[in-house]
Write a protein that holds these residues in place. Structure first.
Motif, PDB file in Angstrom:
ATOM      1  N   ASP A   1       0.858  -1.181   0.000  1.00  0.00           N
ATOM      2  CA  ASP A   1       0.000   0.000   0.000  1.00  0.00           C
ATOM      3  C   ASP A   1       0.896   1.233   0.000  1.00  0.00           C
ATOM      4  N   LEU A   2       0.687   2.126  -0.937  1.00  0.00           N
ATOM      5  CA  LEU A   2       1.502   3.339  -1.035  1.00  0.00           C
ATOM      6  C   LEU A   2       1.512   4.111   0.275  1.00  0.00           C
ATOM      7  N   PHE A   3       0.371   4.198   0.931  1.00  0.00           N
ATOM      8  CA  PHE A   3       0.260   5.042   2.115  1.00  0.00           C
ATOM      9  C   PHE A   3       0.816   4.387   3.370  1.00  0.00           C
ATOM     10  N   ASP A   4       1.255   3.141   3.256  1.00  0.00           N
ATOM     11  CA  ASP A   4       1.950   2.483   4.368  1.00  0.00           C
ATOM     12  C   ASP A   4       3.449   2.764   4.360  1.00  0.00           C
ATOM     13  N   GLN A   5       3.952   3.455   3.357  1.00  0.00           N
ATOM     14  CA  GLN A   5       5.396   3.730   3.244  1.00  0.00           C
ATOM     15  C   GLN A   5       5.713   4.982   4.066  1.00  0.00           C
ATOM     16  N   ALA A   6       5.699   4.814   5.383  1.00  0.00           N
ATOM     17  CA  ALA A   6       5.766   5.966   6.287  1.00  0.00           C
ATOM     18  C   ALA A   6       7.119   6.670   6.281  1.00  0.00           C
ATOM     19  N   ASP A   7       8.160   6.022   5.809  1.00  0.00           N
ATOM     20  CA  ASP A   7       9.488   6.648   5.813  1.00  0.00           C
ATOM     21  C   ASP A   7       9.782   7.390   4.514  1.00  0.00           C
ATOM     22  N   CYS A   8       8.800   7.487   3.631  1.00  0.00           N
ATOM     23  CA  CYS A   8       9.041   8.021   2.286  1.00  0.00           C
ATOM     24  C   CYS A   8       8.249   9.292   2.014  1.00  0.00           C
TER      25      CYS A   8
ATOM     26  N   VAL B   1       4.564  10.157  -4.135  1.00  0.00           N
ATOM     27  CA  VAL B   1       4.214  10.747  -5.422  1.00  0.00           C
ATOM     28  C   VAL B   1       2.760  10.382  -5.723  1.00  0.00           C
ATOM     29  N   ILE B   2       1.946  11.392  -6.026  1.00  0.00           N
ATOM     30  CA  ILE B   2       0.534  11.164  -6.349  1.00  0.00           C
ATOM     31  C   ILE B   2       0.259  11.778  -7.714  1.00  0.00           C
ATOM     32  N   GLY B   3      -0.283  10.985  -8.617  1.00  0.00           N
ATOM     33  CA  GLY B   3      -0.623  11.490  -9.938  1.00  0.00           C
ATOM     34  C   GLY B   3      -1.940  12.248  -9.931  1.00  0.00           C
ATOM     35  N   PHE B   4      -1.979  13.384 -10.634  1.00  0.00           N
ATOM     36  CA  PHE B   4      -3.196  14.195 -10.759  1.00  0.00           C
ATOM     37  C   PHE B   4      -3.458  14.476 -12.231  1.00  0.00           C
ATOM     38  N   SER B   5      -4.641  15.012 -12.458  1.00  0.00           N
ATOM     39  CA  SER B   5      -4.946  15.520 -13.800  1.00  0.00           C
ATOM     40  C   SER B   5      -4.453  16.959 -13.903  1.00  0.00           C
ATOM     41  N   ASP B   6      -4.559  17.535 -15.089  1.00  0.00           N
ATOM     42  CA  ASP B   6      -4.072  18.899 -15.295  1.00  0.00           C
ATOM     43  C   ASP B   6      -4.928  19.952 -14.602  1.00  0.00           C
ATOM     44  N   THR B   7      -6.081  19.568 -14.013  1.00  0.00           N
ATOM     45  CA  THR B   7      -6.910  20.502 -13.257  1.00  0.00           C
ATOM     46  C   THR B   7      -6.739  20.331 -11.752  1.00  0.00           C
ATOM     47  N   PHE B   8      -5.998  19.325 -11.332  1.00  0.00           N
ATOM     48  CA  PHE B   8      -5.750  19.037  -9.912  1.00  0.00           C
ATOM     49  C   PHE B   8      -7.069  18.906  -9.129  1.00  0.00           C
ATOM     50  N   ASP B   9      -8.021  18.187  -9.715  1.00  0.00           N
ATOM     51  CA  ASP B   9      -9.293  17.938  -9.053  1.00  0.00           C
ATOM     52  C   ASP B   9      -9.134  16.990  -7.870  1.00  0.00           C
ATOM     53  N   THR B  10      -9.926  17.216  -6.842  1.00  0.00           N
ATOM     54  CA  THR B  10      -9.959  16.323  -5.677  1.00  0.00           C
ATOM     55  C   THR B  10     -11.388  15.936  -5.289  1.00  0.00           C
ATOM     56  N   GLU B  11     -12.391  16.507  -5.950  1.00  0.00           N
ATOM     57  CA  GLU B  11     -13.795  16.271  -5.610  1.00  0.00           C
ATOM     58  C   GLU B  11     -14.198  14.824  -5.895  1.00  0.00           C
ATOM     59  N   THR B  12     -14.706  14.138  -4.867  1.00  0.00           N
ATOM     60  CA  THR B  12     -15.069  12.726  -5.015  1.00  0.00           C
ATOM     61  C   THR B  12     -16.562  12.463  -4.798  1.00  0.00           C
TER      62      THR B  12
ATOM     63  N   LEU C   1      -5.528   9.790  -0.707  1.00  0.00           N
ATOM     64  CA  LEU C   1      -4.674  10.829  -0.132  1.00  0.00           C
ATOM     65  C   LEU C   1      -5.488  11.697   0.833  1.00  0.00           C
ATOM     66  N   VAL C   2      -6.672  12.110   0.406  1.00  0.00           N
ATOM     67  CA  VAL C   2      -7.531  12.926   1.268  1.00  0.00           C
ATOM     68  C   VAL C   2      -7.863  12.173   2.553  1.00  0.00           C
ATOM     69  N   ASP C   3      -8.239  10.916   2.434  1.00  0.00           N
ATOM     70  CA  ASP C   3      -8.676  10.146   3.597  1.00  0.00           C
ATOM     71  C   ASP C   3      -7.515   9.739   4.500  1.00  0.00           C
TER      72      ASP C   3
ATOM     73  N   ARG D   1     -10.736  20.167   1.780  1.00  0.00           N
ATOM     74  CA  ARG D   1     -10.458  21.589   1.598  1.00  0.00           C
ATOM     75  C   ARG D   1      -9.030  21.942   2.026  1.00  0.00           C
ATOM     76  N   LEU D   2      -8.525  21.256   3.035  1.00  0.00           N
ATOM     77  CA  LEU D   2      -7.145  21.500   3.470  1.00  0.00           C
ATOM     78  C   LEU D   2      -6.168  21.130   2.354  1.00  0.00           C
ATOM     79  N   LEU D   3      -6.398  19.980   1.709  1.00  0.00           N
ATOM     80  CA  LEU D   3      -5.552  19.594   0.583  1.00  0.00           C
ATOM     81  C   LEU D   3      -5.708  20.595  -0.564  1.00  0.00           C
ATOM     82  N   ASP D   4      -6.934  21.010  -0.849  1.00  0.00           N
ATOM     83  CA  ASP D   4      -7.155  21.983  -1.924  1.00  0.00           C
ATOM     84  C   ASP D   4      -6.394  23.278  -1.657  1.00  0.00           C
ATOM     85  N   ASP D   5      -6.422  23.746  -0.416  1.00  0.00           N
ATOM     86  CA  ASP D   5      -5.716  24.980  -0.067  1.00  0.00           C
ATOM     87  C   ASP D   5      -4.213  24.830  -0.316  1.00  0.00           C
ATOM     88  N   LYS D   6      -3.661  23.673   0.036  1.00  0.00           N
ATOM     89  CA  LYS D   6      -2.226  23.451  -0.159  1.00  0.00           C
ATOM     90  C   LYS D   6      -1.896  23.360  -1.653  1.00  0.00           C
ATOM     91  N   LEU D   7      -2.768  22.753  -2.423  1.00  0.00           N
ATOM     92  CA  LEU D   7      -2.543  22.676  -3.870  1.00  0.00           C
ATOM     93  C   LEU D   7      -2.598  24.076  -4.501  1.00  0.00           C
TER      94      LEU D   7
END
Length: 453
Positions: free
Chosen positions: A243-250, A253-264, A279-281, A289-295
């Protein structure tokens, strides 16, 4: 002189060629261990001649003297070969009267078996780290079975048995100390060689099984590990099942679209099963919204390439950024690298290509080199999900990511100590890793295993 394998005589570092009989004479004198060997004994062992009455064996004695002279000239080139300090002539008193004998006098550093014996004897009494170094040094001197030319000859067998026994002891001790030092991977090739040469040795087989089991347990979910084959680079490429999110020492890298959408919501823009949704969860506790603000903060300095109208794109974000745009998102002391590798159409279908992914990776590595804090970087199988790169299968995607990383290491020597590719267990059966292994084989030609003979 070298006897740990086929016999080789070297004088001042240059090989010296001997005729077969003269080489056999040299071997006979070597196995005497510095003792004088009478001419009659030499005739029996080297020429296979039985003793003859004294008045009849002058011709045989002349043959011995001829070979002795040839050997002296080989040992002391440019001299007359008489009175050399290396091959001495002596007289022995016997019941049959005085008899000529020859003694070979070599310093320990002039005979590889003497150096081998001294190094191994010291190593067997040394602490583990020193012993491992010295034993490896000694075993690197072995080129094959000692005195291969006279193997089976009665006069040579005690000498050969002593050296082969010491060689086995050195190998067994090297396996033991490498295990004590926590390096089963270094012990494994030595243990395999011991079992190959002693197939009936149950203890050697048991140790080999233990080593293999320990290495399997150590690897766990690790499927592949290779150093980056570039001079001056100490980075590694690792592929793990998990699981990508279990790699706590790393960094991640998360792939996004060119609009950086996060709405699910209702799975209309971004799927709840996507990496972006996870990533959000997983890292933002559902606070989208916190992730959106950082993006948004990370995108302020990036010039948009266009903005869609509400009519053309009623759902999701409408501002588009260049392909390959990478946003650095700090999270709990590490970084998430959000990189745009796909184009989200107004129909809300993400599309990507080989060239899009390459451009995205190139920009990603440049950002990692600056902002990655020299941490390991964990990367999912970008391009295999909903925004699939359709012209590449999963194995080819892995190879593309690895190739891109190796190229980036040439430009950025302090990029990251480890690229960790994370493949989900359910994807593994459809992921052929042969292209990746072939890449490393092509980049590092020649044998890679250490020969501990």
């Amino acid at each position: 002189m070298k006897v740990l394998g086929p016999v080789r005589l070297e004088v001042d570092g240059a090989p010296v060629r001997l005729t077969p009989l003269t080489a056999r004479l040299l071997v006979r004198l070597v196995v005497a261990g510095g003792e004088a060997v009478p001419v009659r004994q030499l005739r029996r062992d080297v020429w296979g001649l039985a003793d003859e009455p004294r008045q009849l064996d002058q011709r045989n004695r002349n043959e011995v003297q001829k070979r002795v002279l040839e050997l002296r000239r080989a040992l002391a080139p440019g001299q007359d070969g008489v009175g050399t300090s290396v091959l001495r002539t002596e007289q022995q008193v016997t019941v049959q009267g005085p008899q000529t004998a020859y003694r070979l006098v070599l310093r320990p550093e002039e005979l590889d078996s003497a150096r081998f014996t001294a190094i191994v004897s010291d190593a067997l009494l040394a602490p583990p780290a020193t012993a491992a170094h010295r034993l490896a040094e000694a075993l690197s001197m072995v080129r094959g079975r000692p005195l291969a030319e006279v193997n089976g000859e009665g006069f040579a067998m005690p000498f050969i048995r002593r050296l082969t026994s010491l060689q086995d002891s050195a190998r067994r001790e090297l396996v033991r100390v490498q295990m004590d030092l926590g390096h089963p991977e270094r012990a494994l090739p030595v243990a395999e060689l011991l079992v190959h040469e002693h197939p009936d040795d149950t203890e050697a087989a048991r140790v080999l099984d233990t080593l293999r089991a320990e290495l399997r347990a150590r690897h766990g979910d690790e499927l592949l590990r290779h150093p980056v084959p570039l001079a001056g680079q100490r980075a590694e490429v690792v592929l793990v099942r998990g699981d990508l999110f279990d790699q706590a020492d790393c960094n991640l890298v998360i792939g996004f679209s060119d609009t950086f959408d996060t709405e699910t919501s209702e799975d209309l823009v971004i799927s709840r099963e996507s990496v972006q949704s996870q990533l959000v969860d997983r890292l933002f506790a559902g606070r989208r919204r916190l992730l959106d603000d950082k993006l948004r903060a990370g995108l302020r300095k990036t010039k948009a390439v266009g903005t869609e109208s509400v009519r053309a794109k009623p759902l999701g974000r409408r501002v588009r950024y260049p392909m390959g745009t990478t946003v650095v998102v700090p999270v709990d002391g590490r970084r998430v690298f959000a990189t745009a590798y796909s184009h989200l159409g107004n129909d809300l279908v993400a599309r990507s290509s080989d060239s899009d992914l390459r451009l995205s990776l190139e920009n990603l590595w440049a950002s990692v080199a600056v902002h990655g804090m020299f941490k390991p970087v964990a990367v999912p199988l970008i391009g295999s999900g909903l925004a699939r790169v359709t012209d590449l299968d999963r194995g080819q995607l892995v190879a593309l990511i690895v190739d891109s990383f190796i190229d980036a290491c040439r430009r950025h020597p302090a990029l990251t100590p480890e690229l960790r590719l994370v493949v989900r267990p359910q994807e593994l059966a459809q992921t052929d890793l042969t292209p990746v292994e072939q890449r490393f084989q092509d980049l590092v030609p020649g044998p890679r295993a250490t020969d501990w003979r």
